[in-house]
Write a protein that holds these residues in place. Sequence first.
Motif, short mmCIF file in Angstrom:
data_model
loop_
_atom_site.label_atom_id
_atom_site.label_comp_id
_atom_site.label_asym_id
_atom_site.label_seq_id
_atom_site.Cartn_x
_atom_site.Cartn_y
_atom_site.Cartn_z
N GLY B 136 -8.69 44.84 51.53
CA GLY B 136 -9.15 44.08 52.60
C GLY B 136 -8.56 44.91 53.84
N TYR B 137 -7.80 45.83 53.90
CA TYR B 137 -7.39 46.59 55.01
C TYR B 137 -6.11 46.08 55.86
CZ TYR B 137 -12.03 48.53 54.61
OH TYR B 137 -13.20 49.14 54.19
N VAL B 138 -5.94 44.76 55.40
CA VAL B 138 -4.99 44.17 56.32
C VAL B 138 -3.64 44.79 55.96
CG1 VAL B 138 -3.67 41.93 56.75
CG2 VAL B 138 -5.95 42.15 56.31
N GLN B 139 -3.31 44.85 54.94
CA GLN B 139 -1.82 45.53 54.65
C GLN B 139 -1.82 47.01 54.91
OE1 GLN B 139 -2.05 43.61 50.66
NE2 GLN B 139 0.04 42.68 51.03
N ILE B 140 -3.01 47.67 54.88
CA ILE B 140 -3.01 49.06 55.53
C ILE B 140 -2.76 49.21 56.86
CG2 ILE B 140 -4.77 51.10 55.50
CD1 ILE B 140 -6.04 50.37 53.10
N ILE B 141 -3.33 48.24 57.58
CA ILE B 141 -3.07 48.42 59.06
C ILE B 141 -1.55 47.81 59.19
CG2 ILE B 141 -3.57 47.15 61.23
CD1 ILE B 141 -6.42 46.81 59.82
N GLU B 142 -0.94 46.96 58.42
CA GLU B 142 0.51 46.77 58.65
C GLU B 142 1.45 48.08 58.32
OE1 GLU B 142 -0.19 42.17 57.41
OE2 GLU B 142 0.64 43.16 56.04
N ALA B 143 0.94 48.72 57.18
CA ALA B 143 1.62 49.85 56.68
C ALA B 143 1.54 50.95 57.92
CB ALA B 143 1.01 50.29 55.51
N VAL B 144 0.36 51.27 58.78
CA VAL B 144 0.47 52.09 59.74
C VAL B 144 1.52 51.79 60.70
CG1 VAL B 144 -0.89 53.39 61.36
CG2 VAL B 144 -1.82 52.83 59.11
N ARG B 145 1.48 50.39 60.97
CA ARG B 145 2.24 49.92 62.14
C ARG B 145 3.82 50.12 61.49
NH1 ARG B 145 -0.25 44.92 65.26
NH2 ARG B 145 0.84 45.90 66.93
N LEU B 146 4.11 49.71 60.47
CA LEU B 146 5.65 50.15 59.99
C LEU B 146 5.84 51.39 59.98
CD1 LEU B 146 8.12 48.64 58.59
CD2 LEU B 146 6.92 49.23 56.42
N ALA B 147 5.07 52.30 59.59
CA ALA B 147 5.21 53.75 59.61
C ALA B 147 5.45 54.27 61.05
CB ALA B 147 4.22 54.48 58.96
N ALA B 148 4.74 53.76 61.91
CA ALA B 148 4.71 54.26 63.53
C ALA B 148 6.03 53.69 63.96
CB ALA B 148 3.40 53.63 64.42
N ARG B 149 6.41 52.63 63.64
CA ARG B 149 7.73 52.13 64.23
C ARG B 149 8.93 52.96 63.70
NH1 ARG B 149 6.23 46.77 63.39
NH2 ARG B 149 7.55 46.67 61.30
N ARG B 150 8.87 53.24 62.29
CA ARG B 150 9.81 53.86 61.66
C ARG B 150 9.98 55.44 62.13
NH1 ARG B 150 9.64 51.77 55.45
NH2 ARG B 150 10.51 49.68 55.99
N MET B 151 8.82 55.95 62.26
CA MET B 151 8.54 57.51 62.77
C MET B 151 9.32 57.39 64.19
SD MET B 151 5.00 58.25 61.22
CE MET B 151 4.56 59.92 61.87
N LYS B 152 8.94 56.60 64.92
CA LYS B 152 9.65 56.53 66.40
C LYS B 152 11.19 56.60 66.34
CE LYS B 152 8.12 54.04 69.80
NZ LYS B 152 6.97 53.10 70.34
N ALA B 153 11.56 55.35 65.32
CA ALA B 153 12.95 55.30 65.61
C ALA B 153 13.69 56.60 64.72
CB ALA B 153 13.42 54.10 64.38
N GLU B 154 13.15 57.36 63.96
CA GLU B 154 13.68 58.41 63.33
C GLU B 154 13.74 59.75 64.60
OE1 GLU B 154 12.08 60.89 59.62
OE2 GLU B 154 13.44 59.18 59.28
N LYS B 155 12.58 59.59 65.24
CA LYS B 155 12.29 60.75 66.02
C LYS B 155 13.73 60.77 67.14
CE LYS B 155 8.56 63.09 68.19
NZ LYS B 155 7.21 62.78 68.69
N LYS B 156 13.85 59.27 67.63
CA LYS B 156 14.93 59.05 68.65
C LYS B 156 16.41 59.28 67.98
CE LYS B 156 14.11 54.95 71.45
NZ LYS B 156 13.95 53.54 71.27
#
Lengths: 291, 158, 774
Positions: B136-156
């Motif tokens: 139902g996509y909800v957790q997929i969208i949550e996963a992308v947000r989570l990954a985006a946050r982590r990728m940004k943190a890692e980049k920093k």
Amino acid sequence: MRLAKLQRVSYPETVAEAIQILSDKKRGAVALSGGVSFVFSPLQSVEELVSLSRLPLNYIKRKNGGLRIGATTPIADLVTSRAVKNYGDGILWETAHRIGSTLNRNLITVGGNLVQPFIWSDLSTVVLALRAGIKIQGKKSRDLSAEEFFTRLPRQFLKRGELVTEIVFPPFPKNYRAAYEKFTLTENDFALLKVAVVLARSGRVCRDVIIVVGGATILPQRVLSAEEILRKKIGSQILVNEASEVAAEEIKVSRDIRCSEEYKRDLCRALVRGILERILLDQKVPEWKLF
Amino acid sequence: MEIILTVNKQSRKVEVRPAETLLDLLRRLGYKSVKYGCGEGACGACTVIMDGRPVNSCLILAVTVDGREVTTVEDLGTIQKPHLLQSAFVESGAVQCGFCTPGMIMAAKALLDRNPSPSEDEIKEALDGNLCRCTGYVQIIEAVRLAARRMKAEKKKN
Amino acid sequence: MKKPKFNEINKGVRKVDGLGLAVGQSRFTDDYEMPGMLHAKLLRSPYAHARIKAIRTGKARALPGVVAVFTYKDVDRIPITTAGQGYPEPSPYDEFILDNKVRFVGDKVALVAAETVEIAEEALKLIEVDYEVLPAVLDPRKAMQANAPIIHDEKDCYIDIPVPYEPEKNRVARVDASVGDVKEGVKQAAMTVEDEFENQTASHSALEPHCALSWLDDNGRLVIISTTQVPFHARRIVSRALKIPVRRIRIIKPRLGGGFGGKQEILLEPYVGLITLRTGRPVKMRLTRREVFISARVRHNMITKVQVAAKKDGELTAIDLYALSNTGPYGTHGLTVASNVGTRTLPMFKCPNLHFSSDVVYTNLSVSGAYRGYGGTQGILATAIAMDDLAERLGMDPMDFYLKNVIRGGTEVPILKELGEGPVIGQPHIGSCELAACIKAGAEAIGWKKKRGRPGGGRFRRGMGMSIMMQGSSIPYIDMASAFIKINDDGSFNLLMGATEIGQGSDTVLAQIAAEVLTVATDKIIVYSSDTDLTPFDVGAYASSTTYLSGMAVKDAAEKVKRQILEVGAHLLQAPMARVHLSKGRVIGPDKKSVTLQQIGTHALYEEDQFQISASASRISHESPPPFAAHFVEVEVDRATGKVRILEYVQAVDCGTLINPVLARGQALGALINGISYALVERYIYSSRGECLNPNYGYYNIFCTRDIPKITTIFVPSYEPTGPFGAKSVGEICISGPLPAISNAIYDAVDVRLHRTPFTPDKVLEAVQARERG
């Protein structure tokens, strides 16, 4: 075997080279832009595919308040283009944004979407409404107005060796307003119906108007009688109702397995009316309908 | 016909049949993460990134990809060293049957490459060609947000 | 209730097969290949009902690359059912792997095996068939009429259980069950509502199309890798269809790309098996999406009639529910889906007079089968709209009406005795039930009392709707699950199960259950499911049984293993059994001395009186504790186009203990979105000849990311005493709420009741216009 005669794929780097290959009767060549429609209905007798992917036709240029868009530009690039978003009250952008899915938009090109009238070919409706010009290059080049271009199926009048190379969107003056609506079941669905309206206003007076309905037939239709009702009149709810009523009655509707002819007319009425209320009568629409 | 194609940074010279799609070709070459779901560009199970763009590999004739660069999910990470998107998908419950997952992750990857902090609407739009019947996509969208946050943190951090 | 303390239970443990799937390492059926593998294709009927007068395969056989062509003349005539149910199946044996008659557009006519898919497809075009086209039954309402064409006029179809089966009337099954006296109940009532409803056929649309691959192993046994939810039933049905003993067949289920009931059908296994047995060669058969749409199974289309009656104060006095079920040309799951219309609906109400009846009929439309919700979806559609109507007529808020009438925990449910699928021993009862709490929690979360009945004016109107639902957890006294656990020398465990991971997360949930008992982290449990040679029997993934029933089998097996561990531990610690216990992966003695599982495993396998610490356990269920849910939705209806937009959706669910909250939420969300998508856009469009005109995602829409509304999922605290660690099922239930909740919300918005699904804009507009015309 499918495509048994296919011998080669060429990748011309200039339009002239592409035209030369495509003009050669003996080569049995077919042009591919995004290639999507070819995968859906491949011409089995084709001997050569001419990929247009390396032609210098992937561009969006601003010019005198208008736009020139190269034919091999993917629809996705229209969606990310500020120039497109800012042009024509955003209706070209809105149209592009709602063609297929993100994945599809990366493959489908502007030229392909116009030349191959499939159910997902949404661009034609706004191209006609925005009075765009279509540049065709071949042995001789010619420019057609959208009006001329969409009188017949493109494959009926494009000659061997002719390519659509550019779409020219004219300036969009300050007093113009435009809106587009695509009606679907799901968000990435093919349109049941789509309507684009462009009008020129001074105050509440409708100076000029084009109403185009797509999806009722394979080619987009201008609804001249509805336009006539509005032209040079003061916008009013009665007038808008009348114009949308006439549009609903007037359009030609082809058979569609998904719904009845009556429903398409109902949709036409609702969409035309909704758009006119918005851009002629300045009525508010629900927030989610704005983009 | 012979073409030269780069798959997951490896250049390969391959013989292709005329009617073969890029999906057929990739699967034949062993990139089994690329799935057949509908064969008409409507489900996204065959999504790969071609020259930076996520596309339906079932809509592309293999003979026309000469010189192109293709990335499949196999290139992103491994079980030992998963990409942040891949671990976020698992943690968030975005993987159920997992059939749509490789395509979904490739579409998400293309989004985050272009837009490291997408809004919810932008995520939905970027994944609108990838169907999933399980989540139902909800957790997929949550996963992308989570990954985006982590990728940004890692980049920093780097 | 005090919350029990768990280690691995009630924890969002990562899906054990998740990373393999996310990195593209996992292999699905179609990802396997065998050297020298052939490809198979079926020629399919262009007619809804026809007899094959002549069939010529010479040209196809002559095509280079074609290895074999089969028609009905080349196979034994054995009636089978494709329904992957327990034995004997409650579905009629009315199908033949190839027949001289075709009964729907897409029915199999001939089978081709060739070196490539392309050649097999070419060969199909070369098969010449002369058909005698027969009149077809394209409307279930007409199936039992005296002059209706008989779809199964062959003499050899039958059903293997003692229930009425009347193919000569196109009737697959009848159900009739009641408690109390409905007529009496209606007499006592102040208000009665009677109405008719119809739900549409729909595709499961698992992203992975059906696929099977077979070959002969070293000893000439038939091995089939297949996209199946039911490997053991597949083995039994292949055995019957191909007349070879079960011992000569091995079915392997690898990763599976979604099932939802669609892969509880034995659709491809007999065909690849046949080719491999006849040619000796490996063969793969994978359906195209188009084939999935036209030839795999669909949800039963039903016409339901309901009468509900209540006293002035809202107390229900009678419910009479009838379903005319269109099972298509084969009766797979016909009887059981129909009876579930009653069993998933009526037990929710404290109502003394209940009646449920059903006729299941053959038609020449798509073949229906198991589909998530399994009759519950159809039953709830009818009752929840009728009750909304009844509450309104009584001047009651439907929420208050439900709170007055729904059962609480610990209730006897006599109707289940009448309607049960299997033998019922004792008075069936419902243990845990937090339905009332679900209603309250959901209503609170969406602002039900504040927002309802305020549609606003103008073109766009808003409305609120609700529904309640239940499912079961396994089929009592029929379903059996078993598990086998063994220790390894590093203190890890192998858990081998027939329970079938199909994406729902059963490998993970069952590993958590084993881990909880064995006091280790879930990643110490290595799960393998399912392989009929290697894993013990399990009925498979259906009837919402896995967490509940397979969970209990795993728990029992783990308890047995735990005992053996304690014995070895006690021996090593030189302490009596009674004085040792297992905690955090160690056996701890009376003096706090301890040994690790690794020491115990190593000791048992290598050091002294060596033996394999291992155990298997089997369980049947004695009841089917229902999960419950209440759904609330706010919609906006465009009165000019008929388009319904979901603004917000709240679901409150009682499924007992959440073994894995992340996965449980995924089940609830996935079922819900499937249900909303089904309610608004999904449908088969048939031609007047019974052909499906939209067998593709271009015209058969399913929801994408951009279609999903704001959703809140609430799990109401609950504990089911008979379940493993208090768990009940959660896989199916939430698919059933959207149809009636959305219909009720549309009513709240624009004052029209929609009885026929889906609520596509054209239908909504037609109803709105009809109302305006008066």
